[in-house]
Design an enzyme around this catalytic site. Structure first.
Site, PDB file in Angstrom:
ATOM      1  N   GLY A 175       0.770  -1.235   0.000  1.00  0.00           N
ATOM      2  CA  GLY A 175       0.000   0.000   0.000  1.00  0.00           C
ATOM      3  C   GLY A 175       0.801   1.284   0.000  1.00  0.00           C
ATOM      4  O   GLY A 175       0.229   2.370   0.102  1.00  0.00           O
ATOM      5  N   SER A 216       2.350   8.305   2.312  1.00  0.00           N
ATOM      6  CA  SER A 216       1.481   7.169   2.600  1.00  0.00           C
ATOM      7  C   SER A 216       1.572   6.721   4.053  1.00  0.00           C
ATOM      8  O   SER A 216       2.658   6.700   4.643  1.00  0.00           O
ATOM      9  CB  SER A 216       1.859   5.978   1.710  1.00  0.00           C
ATOM     10  OG  SER A 216       1.703   6.262   0.343  1.00  0.00           O
ATOM     11  N   ILE A 217       0.429   6.340   4.608  1.00  0.00           N
ATOM     12  CA  ILE A 217       0.420   5.753   5.943  1.00  0.00           C
ATOM     13  C   ILE A 217       1.324   4.525   5.979  1.00  0.00           C
ATOM     14  O   ILE A 217       2.054   4.298   6.954  1.00  0.00           O
ATOM     15  CB  ILE A 217      -1.025   5.381   6.342  1.00  0.00           C
ATOM     16  CG1 ILE A 217      -1.852   6.654   6.593  1.00  0.00           C
ATOM     17  CG2 ILE A 217      -1.043   4.475   7.564  1.00  0.00           C
ATOM     18  CD1 ILE A 217      -3.324   6.407   6.774  1.00  0.00           C
ATOM     19  N   TYR A 268     -17.531  10.977   2.633  1.00  0.00           N
ATOM     20  CA  TYR A 268     -16.782   9.712   2.617  1.00  0.00           C
ATOM     21  C   TYR A 268     -17.478   8.670   1.750  1.00  0.00           C
ATOM     22  O   TYR A 268     -16.869   7.736   1.266  1.00  0.00           O
ATOM     23  CB  TYR A 268     -16.591   9.201   4.045  1.00  0.00           C
ATOM     24  CG  TYR A 268     -15.460   8.217   4.179  1.00  0.00           C
ATOM     25  CD1 TYR A 268     -14.172   8.534   3.751  1.00  0.00           C
ATOM     26  CD2 TYR A 268     -15.672   6.960   4.732  1.00  0.00           C
ATOM     27  CE1 TYR A 268     -13.132   7.631   3.871  1.00  0.00           C
ATOM     28  CE2 TYR A 268     -14.629   6.053   4.864  1.00  0.00           C
ATOM     29  CZ  TYR A 268     -13.368   6.387   4.429  1.00  0.00           C
ATOM     30  OH  TYR A 268     -12.336   5.485   4.551  1.00  0.00           O
ATOM     31  N   LYS A 282     -15.437   0.264   4.502  1.00  0.00           N
ATOM     32  CA  LYS A 282     -14.595   0.184   5.698  1.00  0.00           C
ATOM     33  C   LYS A 282     -15.307  -0.562   6.832  1.00  0.00           C
ATOM     34  O   LYS A 282     -14.668  -1.243   7.644  1.00  0.00           O
ATOM     35  CB  LYS A 282     -14.185   1.582   6.164  1.00  0.00           C
ATOM     36  CG  LYS A 282     -13.208   2.285   5.230  1.00  0.00           C
ATOM     37  CD  LYS A 282     -11.880   1.558   5.131  1.00  0.00           C
ATOM     38  CE  LYS A 282     -10.860   2.405   4.365  1.00  0.00           C
ATOM     39  NZ  LYS A 282      -9.549   1.715   4.199  1.00  0.00           N
ATOM     40  N   THR A 333      -3.005  11.956   2.481  1.00  0.00           N
ATOM     41  CA  THR A 333      -2.358  10.949   1.652  1.00  0.00           C
ATOM     42  C   THR A 333      -2.895  11.048   0.219  1.00  0.00           C
ATOM     43  O   THR A 333      -3.856  11.759  -0.058  1.00  0.00           O
ATOM     44  CB  THR A 333      -2.644   9.542   2.193  1.00  0.00           C
ATOM     45  OG1 THR A 333      -4.061   9.307   2.126  1.00  0.00           O
ATOM     46  CG2 THR A 333      -2.168   9.399   3.630  1.00  0.00           C
ATOM     47  N   ARG A 334      -2.281  10.282  -0.674  1.00  0.00           N
ATOM     48  CA  ARG A 334      -2.735  10.264  -2.064  1.00  0.00           C
ATOM     49  C   ARG A 334      -4.176   9.749  -2.152  1.00  0.00           C
ATOM     50  O   ARG A 334      -4.995  10.290  -2.889  1.00  0.00           O
ATOM     51  CB  ARG A 334      -1.805   9.376  -2.889  1.00  0.00           C
ATOM     52  CG  ARG A 334      -2.197   9.267  -4.356  1.00  0.00           C
ATOM     53  CD  ARG A 334      -1.231   8.369  -5.105  1.00  0.00           C
ATOM     54  NE  ARG A 334      -1.629   8.190  -6.487  1.00  0.00           N
ATOM     55  CZ  ARG A 334      -1.003   7.393  -7.338  1.00  0.00           C
ATOM     56  NH1 ARG A 334       0.066   6.737  -6.946  1.00  0.00           N
ATOM     57  NH2 ARG A 334      -1.426   7.283  -8.574  1.00  0.00           N
TER      58      ARG A 334
END
Length: 256
Positions: A14, A20-21, A156, A163, A194-195
């Site tokens: 990922g 990124s996380i 969202y 999720k 993030t992206r």
């Protein structure tokens, strides 16, 4: 420097770039002594990911589109040939087609829903299935979620139900794999630029609201998420499984 992960081998799926996380987690794992396998989505992303993977001295750097069964098989074959075992996996992959992400949930197309669920949720199951036989002495599987899976978060959209399914999958995987010493948990960070987050409408407003509403009046960073992930994959967290853990400066405890 901590050595709590010395000798452990981990797979990270990922990383898109240095925001990124998954990259924050990779740095934390590496600093704690872990050896890493890192994947990139395609030729375009390899340009961004490979230099980062080399920074943390990744032993394995391979392409992985989670919808590509051959690449998935080749990845786990490489891990088995290189290490013969695996101690932890980080799944930090999420995607929904833009037209479905930006619309109402009720208007989401069948194809958009299935794509989002396949890439963002079912891919965790596929990674867990591939990792299971390599976690011969137990291990830890982590995924990345968000508060929108529990409560309705404006803009969202379809990722909320996705999720929610991901977090439920974490609980079922934890129950099924626990007897093998394999723990499964979800990280739920606050908004981070993030992206992937850039695809959410008015994301800057979401970050500002999170900062204002959190008890500490601050937002989290990929480094803070990495620190928590490092703990969860360590032996110190051996009794933590099936959980969704918040790293959001307390945002989740506040009433809307």
């Amino acid at each position: 420097m901590s050595s709590t992960l010395k000798g452990k081998k981990g797979l990270i799926v990922g990383i898109a770039n240095e925001q990124s996380i998954a990259w924050g987690c990779a740095q934390a794992f590496h600093a704690a002594g872990a050896e890493l396998a890192i994947t990139y989505l395609n030729d375009k992303t390899e340009h961004f990911v490979r230099p980062l993977a080399e920074k943390v001295q990744a032993r394995i750097i391979l392409p992985l589109d989670v919808q590509n069964e051959n690449q998935m098989s080749e990845l786990f074959q490489a891990i088995e040939e290189t290490w013969d075992n695996l101690d932890f996996v980080l799944h930090a992959v999420a995607y929904a087609p833009q037209k479905d992400l930006h619309g109402r949930v009720i208007d989401c197309s069948v194809s958009g829903f299935l794509t989002a669920m396949d890439i963002s949720c079912h891919s965790l199951l596929r990674l867990a299935k591939g990792a299971e036989p390599l976690m011969k002495k137990g291990g830890c599987i982590l995924t990345a979620s968000y508060y929108g899976g529990e409560k309705v978060v404006e803009n969202y959209g379809i990722m909320g139900p996705v999720k929610a399914a991901l977090e439920s999958s974490v609980r079922y995987l934890a129950a099924e794999l626990g007897w093998k010493g394999i723990r499964v948990n979800a990280l739920s960070p606050g908004p981070i630029a993030t992206r992937a987050a850039s695809g959410i409408s008015d994301f800057a407003d979401l970050m500002e609201a999170a900062c204002l509403r959190s008890p500490g009046c601050e937002t989290v960073s990929i480094d803070s998420v990495g620190a928590y992930a490092r703990f969860l994959v360590s032996d110190e967290a051996r009794f933590v499984t099936g959980s969704t853990v918040y790293i959001d400066a307390g945002y989740n405890i506040m009433a809307g």
